[in-house]
Design an enzyme around this catalytic site. Structure first.
Site: not given
Ligand code: ARG
Length: 477
Positions: A179, A300, A306, A313
């Site tokens: 979980h 970024s 970043k 992804e």
């Protein structure tokens, strides 16, 4: 090898064709008085994408021609001329000299027309006892066999990368999650080897898909075979197939070998996606388990600090395409009457898309894993605390306490420690004994995640000795 951009070439040709007063007809429009509408031609053509099958198409035609000569349908000299012509067409395509013409509809007619122009009469005999329906099924099967073998190789490389990470981290303690809550300590090796097990099954699935693709459809003709005395076994042998499609209608109508491939591809893509998800999570400050290598990260445009895990992804994101390819193919097949229908032409782009998406994803994953910097200190810290509660309860079971009672006792320990802001590792023996007399001096040793790991030695468990044994097996396989 560079093949020029199909879209650019084809549209150039199409413009030329459109301007002509008498449109060139393709090889099979003998019964028609008028040419097709240009929009119909471009909507129905598969040439812009199936030209990718030219090698398989040529291989299949050469095998077919040799067989036709062997059974006396054409002469040996004709078969030779066909073979030489086809090989030179292959070179033309490879070097970008081949002029594709959308009027030809597909790669099969494009090559046959060119062959006619090159060698004349013999070319007009090549299509004896053959239809594009069995021809395209053959081409796609040959193509898939090659690609599946390549994918199996890439899976091997990825699983090798995982094994090498695992080898270095058999003793690296980290929390295992259920979980997405810290559950029990495991090792990084145990975690990574879970993926190696999945990949081993992926490899099996692709090998099974390969076996089902390796069945020879040629000889099925359009759907009902042929009256000509062909020798299907000879063609199969020549092309490296060990089995023949045993029903001519099945041979041209079904694409379940494509479904097998796409299902294996979608499953592998989902495994890559789950791996990617963890790389994304672990590289974030909230976990802080890995530092991404610069070569695999993106910045970024606005936030200078970043370091984004775009590669992971996008591997996660692209799994959606491959799942889509499988669903699209299932949907194309579901309402089709036997035997061949043009709907089947939609199979190729689904296969190409899955192949083109999957291969770089697997090979980039294989490069990424060995380059991840694991923050083993952060992992170890996260594995302490309440993740040891189950070990305490199991200790009490060994001391004769029934499990449900042990669960209650440890739950109380956890509840009160949490309220006081203490972790289990900080508890002393006398703290423990206030909850149960069954706690003996060894209980304190249990509050160390490394010990916890060592104590879970059952087959399939995370104990270093067990993991090393499994690792050695996986390396051998
Ligand atoms: N381009 C077709 C395909 O990709 C080849 C078979 C065409 N057969 C036909 N009868 N139209 O499936």
């Amino acid at each position: 090898m560079s093949v020029p951009d199909p879209a650019a070439q084809v549209s150039k040709r199409r413009n030329k064709v459109r301007a002509a007063v008498t449109r060139p007809q393709n090889l099979i429009r003998g019964r028609f008085a008028r040419p097709r509408l240009p929009e119909v031609e471009s909507f129905t053509a598969s040439l812009p994408f199936d030209r990718r099958l030219y090698r398989q198409d040529i291989r299949g035609s050469i095998a077919h021609a040799r067989m036709l000569a062997r059974v006396g349908i054409i002469s040996g000299a004709e078969a030779k001329r066909i073979e030489t012509g086809l090989r030179s067409i292959e070179r033309e395509i490879e070097s970008g000299r081949f002029a594709f013409d959308l009027a030809d509809e597909d790669i099969h007619l494009a090559i046959e027309r060119r062959l006619s122009a090159k060698i004349g009469a013999a070319a007009r005999k090549l299509h004896s006892a053959r239809s594009r329906n069995d021809q395209v099924a053959l081409d796609l099967r040959l193509y898939l066999c090659d690609e599946i073998e390549a994918i199996v190789g890439l899976i091997g490389a990825l699983s090798g990368a995982l094994l090498s990470v695992a080898r270095r981290h058999v003793e690296t303690v980290m929390p295992g999650y259920t979980h997405l809550q810290r559950a029990q300590p495991v090792s990084l090796a145990h975690h990574v080897l879970a993926y190696a097990e999945m990949l081993a099954r992926d490899r099996e699935r692709f090998s099974q898909a390969l076996e089902r693709a390796r069945v020879m459809p040629l000889g099925a003709g359009a759907l009902a075979a042929t009256t000509l005395p062909i020798d299907r076994r000879a063609v199969a042998r020549e092309l490296g197939f060990s089995r023949l499609c045993e029903n001519s209608m099945d041979a041209v109508a079904d694409r379940d070998f494509v479904l097998d491939f796409l299902a294996a591809a979608a499953t592998l893509a989902v495994h890559l996606s789950r791996m990617s998800e963890e790389i994304v999570l672990w590289s974030g400050a909230e976990f802080g388990f890995i530092e991404l290598p610069d070569e695999f990260s993106t910045g970024s445009s606005m936030m200078p600090q970043k370091k984004n895990p775009d590669l992971a992804e996008l591997i996660r994101g692209k799994s959606g395409r491959i799942i889509g390819d499988l669903v699209a193919m299932l949907t194309v097949l579901k309402g089709l009457p036997l035997a061949y229908n043009s709907d089947l032409q939609e199979d190729k782009e689904r296969v190409f898309d899955a192949v083109d998406t999957l291969k770089p994803a697997v090979s980039l994953m294989a490069k990424l894993w060995p380059r991840l910097h694991f923050q083993t200190g952060a992992m170890r810290r996260a594995a302490g605390g309440f993740a040891l509660a189950t070990d305490l309860a199991e200790y009490l079971v060994k001391r004769g306490v029934e499990f449900r009672r042990a669960h209650e006792i440890v739950a109380a320990i956890v509840r009160e420690a949490a309220a006081k802001g203490r972790s289990l590792e900080e508890l002393t023996l006398s703290d423990l004994r206030r909850y149960s007399e069954a706690f003996g001096p060894e209980a304190q040793g249990l509050l160390d995640p490394a010990n916890s790991l060592r104590n879970r030695r059952v087959i399939g468990g995370p104990a270093p000795a067990t993991v090393r044994r499994r690792l050695a097996r996986l390396v051998r396989e």
